[in-house]
Design a protein around this motif. Structure first.
Motif, PDB file in Angstrom:
ATOM      1  N   ASP A  46       0.806  -1.283   0.083  1.00 24.05           N
ATOM      2  CA  ASP A  46       0.035  -0.049  -0.043  1.00 24.05           C
ATOM      3  C   ASP A  46       0.915   1.154   0.007  1.00 24.05           C
ATOM      4  O   ASP A  46       0.308   2.234  -0.405  1.00 24.05           O
ATOM      5  CB  ASP A  46      -0.856  -0.001   1.238  1.00 24.05           C
ATOM      6  CG  ASP A  46      -2.172  -0.946   1.183  1.00 24.05           C
ATOM      7  OD1 ASP A  46      -2.261  -1.436  -0.024  1.00 24.05           O
ATOM      8  OD2 ASP A  46      -2.627  -1.344   2.033  1.00 24.05           O
ATOM      9  N   SER A  47       1.920   1.199   0.677  1.00 20.67           N
ATOM     10  CA  SER A  47       2.783   2.425   0.756  1.00 20.67           C
ATOM     11  C   SER A  47       3.645   2.792  -0.603  1.00 20.67           C
ATOM     12  O   SER A  47       3.900   3.930  -0.983  1.00 20.67           O
ATOM     13  CB  SER A  47       4.169   2.276   1.563  1.00 20.67           C
ATOM     14  OG  SER A  47       5.046   1.231   1.068  1.00 20.67           O
ATOM     15  N   VAL A  81       2.410   5.231  -6.206  1.00 23.72           N
ATOM     16  CA  VAL A  81       3.501   5.587  -7.097  1.00 23.72           C
ATOM     17  C   VAL A  81       3.392   5.212  -8.515  1.00 23.72           C
ATOM     18  O   VAL A  81       2.746   4.324  -8.817  1.00 23.72           O
ATOM     19  CB  VAL A  81       4.934   4.862  -6.776  1.00 23.72           C
ATOM     20  CG1 VAL A  81       6.113   5.274  -7.497  1.00 23.72           C
ATOM     21  CG2 VAL A  81       5.299   5.304  -5.249  1.00 23.72           C
ATOM     22  N   GLU A  82       3.745   6.640  -9.446  1.00 23.57           N
ATOM     23  CA  GLU A  82       3.274   6.319 -10.918  1.00 23.57           C
ATOM     24  C   GLU A  82       4.325   6.511 -11.872  1.00 23.57           C
ATOM     25  O   GLU A  82       4.539   7.308 -12.416  1.00 23.57           O
ATOM     26  CB  GLU A  82       2.370   7.310 -10.792  1.00 23.57           C
ATOM     27  CG  GLU A  82       1.340   7.101 -12.177  1.00 23.57           C
ATOM     28  CD  GLU A  82       0.061   8.369 -12.210  1.00 23.57           C
ATOM     29  OE1 GLU A  82       0.031   9.139 -11.107  1.00 23.57           O
ATOM     30  OE2 GLU A  82      -0.473   8.204 -13.429  1.00 23.57           O
ATOM     31  N   PRO A  83       5.301   5.494 -11.985  1.00 27.34           N
ATOM     32  CA  PRO A  83       6.436   5.554 -12.728  1.00 27.34           C
ATOM     33  C   PRO A  83       6.045   5.098 -14.271  1.00 27.34           C
ATOM     34  O   PRO A  83       4.967   4.763 -14.482  1.00 27.34           O
ATOM     35  CB  PRO A  83       7.109   4.275 -12.246  1.00 27.34           C
ATOM     36  CG  PRO A  83       6.415   3.170 -11.716  1.00 27.34           C
ATOM     37  CD  PRO A  83       5.137   3.932 -11.375  1.00 27.34           C
ATOM     38  N   THR A  95      -0.075   3.933 -12.029  1.00 29.28           N
ATOM     39  CA  THR A  95       0.118   3.747 -10.819  1.00 29.28           C
ATOM     40  C   THR A  95       0.405   2.035 -10.586  1.00 29.28           C
ATOM     41  O   THR A  95       0.003   1.314 -11.339  1.00 29.28           O
ATOM     42  CB  THR A  95      -1.060   4.055  -9.867  1.00 29.28           C
ATOM     43  OG1 THR A  95      -2.186   3.116 -10.069  1.00 29.28           O
ATOM     44  CG2 THR A  95      -1.444   5.513  -9.993  1.00 29.28           C
ATOM     45  N   LEU A  96       1.221   1.745  -9.631  1.00 28.26           N
ATOM     46  CA  LEU A  96       1.669   0.452  -9.473  1.00 28.26           C
ATOM     47  C   LEU A  96       0.460  -0.300  -9.012  1.00 28.26           C
ATOM     48  O   LEU A  96       0.294  -1.593  -9.450  1.00 28.26           O
ATOM     49  CB  LEU A  96       2.660   0.466  -8.262  1.00 28.26           C
ATOM     50  CG  LEU A  96       4.059   0.842  -8.844  1.00 28.26           C
ATOM     51  CD1 LEU A  96       5.210   1.029  -7.994  1.00 28.26           C
ATOM     52  CD2 LEU A  96       4.380   0.079 -10.005  1.00 28.26           C
ATOM     53  N   GLY A  97      -0.406   0.254  -8.179  1.00 27.29           N
ATOM     54  CA  GLY A  97      -1.792  -0.354  -7.850  1.00 27.29           C
ATOM     55  C   GLY A  97      -2.702  -0.899  -8.795  1.00 27.29           C
ATOM     56  O   GLY A  97      -2.891  -2.093  -9.104  1.00 27.29           O
ATOM     57  N   ALA A  98      -2.648  -0.134 -10.000  1.00 29.03           N
ATOM     58  CA  ALA A  98      -3.310  -0.413 -11.128  1.00 29.03           C
ATOM     59  C   ALA A  98      -2.505  -1.306 -11.946  1.00 29.03           C
ATOM     60  O   ALA A  98      -3.262  -2.409 -12.377  1.00 29.03           O
ATOM     61  CB  ALA A  98      -3.621   0.902 -12.105  1.00 29.03           C
ATOM     62  N   ALA A  99      -1.308  -1.166 -11.979  1.00 31.08           N
ATOM     63  CA  ALA A  99      -0.484  -2.267 -12.904  1.00 31.08           C
ATOM     64  C   ALA A  99      -0.812  -3.690 -12.360  1.00 31.08           C
ATOM     65  O   ALA A  99      -0.896  -4.413 -13.270  1.00 31.08           O
ATOM     66  CB  ALA A  99       0.873  -1.951 -12.871  1.00 31.08           C
TER      67      ALA A  99
END
Lengths: 590, 590
Positions: A232-233, A237-239, A257-261
């Motif tokens: 979650d932390s 982040v959106e690389p 975002t890493l969440g979406a990926a």
């Protein structure tokens, strides 16, 4: 003197570089920041293993057999070339020429990286490839191992290699590390150390060298559970992600975002994505320009057969994109390989939250029949049946139920097991946990390459290109502060020495310059090696004890009392105080 | 898991050890304290050079030829032995037997260390030495080089070795380091790195290993001026000195101030004594018991022929005195050797405070005669005469004045120079400075051995020997602080995690234990790995936010607010606050 070729006075050897004082300091700072960011933050188990590695361990890992480049030699001059490079050049030329072979060449070109030795050899023949420059014939293709070989001991010396990566030392210690961690998964181990590769064509100063520092993390987890407790932390982040599909479609990398990926399956699991996120934050913290940073997913043919997913951390420099780290899901390959070769049980045990009632299949030897058939070997057969793995038991049961004969491996040979030799007992069992080989997620960083890219991103010029500056973050800068006496007088120099001594007490690396040459020139000289702060002692200093503090990039100055210098500089270097904050509270004279 | 044999799952290889998590942390701490104490304090130029070293450099340094042990082999079993060890055993036996050969043996015994290969070989024959155990004949004595050999590159691969010491990398960079230092002497360069020696008989865990970390300083100075500007800061330090005369007289080491030792000439110069003093202070700072530390001067036959003086830093452990560092005055040997081999001018230049009027002797070629005698080679002879060194000129002048013929070296051959071929011009010249090869004072530390001794000195037991403790200094301890929840409840564990997170923020390495087992057992477990401080969260913590802080060696406890924990622990670890001071200001509950 950031870097210099090793043993330059003897002409040097390609691919070996020494770090001079500022280079060595930057390297230590980057390494320590890496350690703080990854190891300390996550309480990882850091180890330090030997570089000299016995052959047996690197045979187990596959390096003795497969850590090779395919080579050919000019039959007359003996000059060696990478076979795949020559073939690619030839295929590209054939495509350009648009002749008869153009279609074949176009088909082959993207497959060169996947070709085995025989296939490369035959393609070189097919396209009549000759040695560059001389046009001479080439030898057959041969495999060149990239590891440096040596011997240990005197008589019957043991073959050994310098490690080509630090990872194998961690894997071979896995069992002890697991125990040290209270037998609990997941956990990560880390190592910073030197690795060695006898590269055929070293190039690009720090980009492809033969001796280099790696910082590797081996994150061990249950292969069926690759979630990360701290995901979650980083999920926001959106690389820039450059996934496989995007690359194949010829599109540019895009932010996500890493969440979406992870949700869409672009990144295979949370742990991989977690390390991608942490790497992105690290890149930012050491002063890389993150708009020129991307994570590129390996194409299917780039990955090892056992790998599940792999992302390279790439940084754009003047000469193109540089791979600075690889973040790979290596499945259970590494631990399986070492467990098999060493015959050591390297499995972890996981207790289930609730005991589970599971199907179990047991092969019960029919001792009477076995005794008759195998006579004096019967006991060996019974032992083998009793200790067979569940997987083997399922296979044997399948065959016997179908009325077929099953083979059973003994220590030195095989025997046939016919239906009736055993009873198949299928039942339920209450199971409290399971043993399994852990999966490994491996973020592996090349410290030299990261430094190369940081130098590239931090470099700029001012005064119409006449002056060069390295805009190193204070935490990275080799020297934190320069101390100048405005003119070379005893009184000013004495004060400068006092300030320098106060910086030493706080372990702040500094340079003292009492040469008395023009202060502008002296600032320029420290800008060149990226010193972020400069203290100047002038005549006013003798009266009221104040000095000027200059910031490198803005060139702005403030006055403060010399007693405050060590605390203020330390806070600026540690990031506890920003220059803007200091200006707001200080008296500017710039 | 402080240390463990490398690649243990494959049976390991003697002389290679890995550092597990606590060992790795202690090693990093000791190394960083060393760096702070020596490198940062003195503004030394720290470098990081490659380990793979081309043969030419190690030929220049003398390692290819002389870094050897003399060996013999059992002719039947092939087992290898150190020839000097077998000879010493045989000589001691002969002395004991008090037979015919006893007197010869008694004379030879102290000289074994000085013997060349032929002499050892003949002595082994003379005393009829046979292979131990088998009684078989021995082969002739042969020299075994202790360096690990490898090859770099593919075709025509270059011979290279893994460095047996880090020093050669510094020497080969001397010219650039001098320039980086503003061409000024004295200065010191330093390097921490891995060195490799193919030891014949690795033993004593970290005491004799094949891959180890060295921390070396090369202090470059004018061979005619070995004073040290900061000598006064250590002149009152009073270590145990075990000088040559004391050793030969069979007396014990005695305390003496370094000031006195330099004055009486016991220690050859200030710079040597300065490093002895700094080493003593370092030993104290990392927690060695300095009453069991001494500095032992090398006997004449222990030193290399070029060395002026050498002192070993020795630490007494359970198994005897261990050499942990050598502090040697190596004269100008190293720079001379590399300058000669590389043909690079590696001299430093020193400007005299006042120009000096000195005698100079010039050889002026008589071009007419030389042209007649040497015809087309005359120009080469003239060039050689014009560029000859002052030393060679003095020698030639001597011969010619005595009416003799002098030899002159050209690039590829020698020619004879007769009186009359040249004119000898003896005059005075105003000289502003001088070029000279710098002398090297080398303090060289073995980090692993220092750790071994520190483990030995810090280890103790309590509760009638049932519990073991490592009394590591907080700065050295692998884990600075343990965090415990008194019982395993959600509320207490949550608080413990908050405290742990606050320690992470300050980069304080800690262990979190929420297992809820008896607090005494948990203290004991952390005492075993030398954790200096323990924080316990109990029910009172939930009410008023206070926690207990326990000190390892006194086992005393104080209560403080959890918000204060990170700052207080940091101050204790950094040495900015002592436990006694804290007790005086805190509320004790212990």
């Amino acid at each position: 003197m950031f870097i210099t070729p090793s043993f330059k006075i003897y002409g040097g050897v390609a691919g070996f570089f020494d770090y001079g004082p500022p280079g060595c300091a930057v390297k230590q700072n980057v390494t320590q920041l890496w350690r703080d960011h990854f190891v300390v933050e996550e309480n990882m188990l850091e180890v330090e293993c030997c570089s000299v590695t016995p052959e047996v361990a690197l045979r187990a890992s596959g390096h003795v057999e497969r850590f090779t480049d395919f080579m050919v030699r000019d039959v007359k001059t003996g000059e060696s070339y990478r076979a795949d490079h020559l073939l690619e050049d030839a295929l590209r030329a054939a495509v350009r020429d648009a002749g008869q072979a153009a279609d074949t060449a176009r088909d082959l070109l993207p497959r060169v990286g996947d070709m085995g030795m025989a296939e490369i050899d035959s393609a070189l023949n097919q396209f009549g490839v000759k040695a560059p420059g001389t046009g001479n014939d080439l030898t057959h293709t041969w495999a060149f191992n990239l590891m440096f070989k040596t011997q240990v001991g005197t008589r019957g010396a043991k073959e050994a290699y310098l490690r080509p990566e630090t990872a194998q030392g961690i894997f071979s210690n896995f069992k002890e590390l697991l125990y040290y961690n209270g037998s609990k998964l997941p956990f990560a181990a880390a190592q910073v150390g030197t690795s060695y590769r006898n590269e055929i064509a070293p190039r690009g100063s720090l980009l492809r060298v033969r001796e280099f520092t790696q910082a590797e993390i081996e994150h061990f987890c249950n292969p069926n559970d690759k979630r990360h407790p701290k995901f979650d932390s980083v999920s926001d982040v959106e690389p820039l992600l450059y996934d496989r599909a995007t690359q194949l479609a010829g599109l540019p990398a895009a932010s996500e975002t890493l969440g979406a990926a992870v949700k869409t399956g672009t990144i295979a699991n949370q742990t991989l994505a977690y390390y991608i996120g942490r790497t992105y934050v690290f890149a930012q913290s050491i002063g890389l320009d993150v708009s020129r940073v991307r994570f590129r997913q390996h194409l299917a043919n780039e990955m090892a057969h056992y790998a599940t997913d792999c992302w390279d951390f790439e940084v754009q420099c003047a000469h193109g994109w540089v791979e600075c780290a690889g973040i790979a899901d290596r499945s259970t390959y590494d631990i399986d390989a070492h467990a098999t070769s060493s015959k050591v049980d390297m499995r972890a045990y996981e207790q289930f939250p609730e005991p589970r009632n599971v199907d179990v299949l047991t092969i019960v030897p029919n001792k009477k029949i076995l005794g008759k058939v195998f006579t004096k070997h019967a006991q060996a057969v019974i032992n083998a049946l009793n200790t067979m793995s569940e997987c083997d038991a399922v296979e044997m049961a399948g065959k016997l139920r179908a009325g077929l004969v099953a083979r059973l491996a003994l220590d030195d040979r095989h025997v046939d097991v016919h239906p009736g030799f055993v009873t198949i007992d299928a039942g339920k069992k209450l199971v409290h946990g399971a043993r399994f080989a852990p999966a490994v997620i491996e973020p592996s960083f090349g410290i030299g390459r990261i430094m190369y890219c940081m130098f590239d991103h931090c470099f700029y010029t001012r005064d119409d290109g006449q002056r060069t500056v390295f805009a190193f973050r204070p935490s990275v800068a080799p020297v934190k502060c320069a101390v100048f006496s405005l003119v070379n007088t005893h009184a000013l120099n004495e004060r400068a020495q006092l300030v320098a001594a106060s910086l030493t007490k706080k372990r702040l690396v500094h340079a003292l310059d009492t040469s008395g040459i023009s202060i502008g020139k002296r600032y320029a000289r420290t800008d060149e090696i990226g010193v972020p702060f400069g203290i100047t002692i002038d005549h006013t200093s003798l009266q009221d004890g104040t000095v000027t503090l200059r910031e490198r990039d803005s060139t702005a100055q403030i006055r403060l009392h010399m007693d405050e210098v060590p605390t203020v500089v330390k806070a600026l270097v540690d990031g506890d105080l920003s220059w803007t904050q200091l200006q707001a509270q200080g008296v500017s004279s710039g």
